[in-house]
Design an enzyme around this catalytic site. Sequence first.
Site: not given
Length: 430
Positions: A30-31, A129, A312, A404
């Site tokens: 995803k990233n 962030r 993560d 997500r």
Amino acid sequence: MTNTTLSDSDFFLIRGGERLKGTVRVSGSKNASLPIMMATLLTEEPCVIRNVPILLDVKNAIELLEILGVDVKFENHTVYVEAKNVGSYFAPDYVVRRMRASILVAGPLLARLGRAVVGMPGGCSIGARSIDQHLKVFEKGGTTINVKGGYIHMEVENIRPVEHTFEVITVTGTENALMFLSRCEKRSVLRNVALEPEVMDLVEVLRKMGVEIEVEGRTMIIRGNEDLRGFDHTVIPDRIEAGTLAVAGFITGGDVVLEGVCPKHMGSQLEKLKEAGATVELLGLDRIRVIGGGKINPLEISTSEYPGFPTDMQAQFMVLCCIADGISQITENIFENRFQHVNELQRMGARISLRGKTAIVFGQDRLSGAEVFSTDLRASASLVLAGLVAEGTTIVREIYHLDRGYERLEEKLKSLGACIERVTYARSTG
């Protein structure tokens, strides 16, 4: 008269105690996918992105690109993009607030159109962030920036070459800076950059498009190109999904083979699994076997930028520590609000004490099933893992967070023998 509409609120129903065994394929990252999708804004030529996971964040990214006037087709894990007719530089708040990666439209829009108006980004509530590191690079490149009405208004006439040192290592800041400078033909230098595999996958794409990028330690030297090409690229495997599945196999005393992975991207995770007592076998270039069943050793974990231990994976390894034979210590150095899963794990009987940015985890034989609520993407995964090893039944709610970033996680776990069901119910509205 009452109308029934589907206002779905999915949750997971998990019965713990099953040993996971079998082979499962890991999805694309995803990233890595999201910034590469935004990079298509830099060129008029067609682009093809393969191995893209089917996720809410990917769907949101497609919606955002379409709002900007981009033609997008997504089928069979492949995204076909043509940004020849970008007709807007406005990224609306209602889309941007769904995911933090939306800010990544700013760099390419400024490079391509000289303007960008972007809502303040959303995503998981795991810390501040701040995007100030992005904006400082834009300003050095000649961008005028104003914040009003919840939107960041940016405009630049001719992008100047930049020499900049990031005050903190930032993944999205590095990615946005690279795309911003990708059409500036003069030499730019970025220091203290992020080197995560996902960043380097974007670097590979930009090189395919015609950008010269040299990487020397944490310094990148960029020479852009006004006439950027389209590209055909296969996204790297998702090292976080792979790590999550590896932990699941180990803590259930299982024997799991992960296919389609990149072991060199998972160095710190695999080392911690071995330290905890897992048997880890590399079966070629893209397969890993993880075996559990023995004693689980306590760990000391300190999150840091790649190649260090990924933030993560902190929540997932905390579950491992909850059932370890001894006391573990986990220090979170990246985000200041990333222990929200602790309260939910405590509902399941976990013994965890927080001291500032450090969690002291007192291992015990087992957890107990309970109703718990997801607070962010990786916290969702940790609660699923906890449910797999808990006595009784666990209900995990608010799993849209998990959707997500994990593609069909419950189906992959079920294929390995987990007793997990996604339950959907519809609410009636008058």
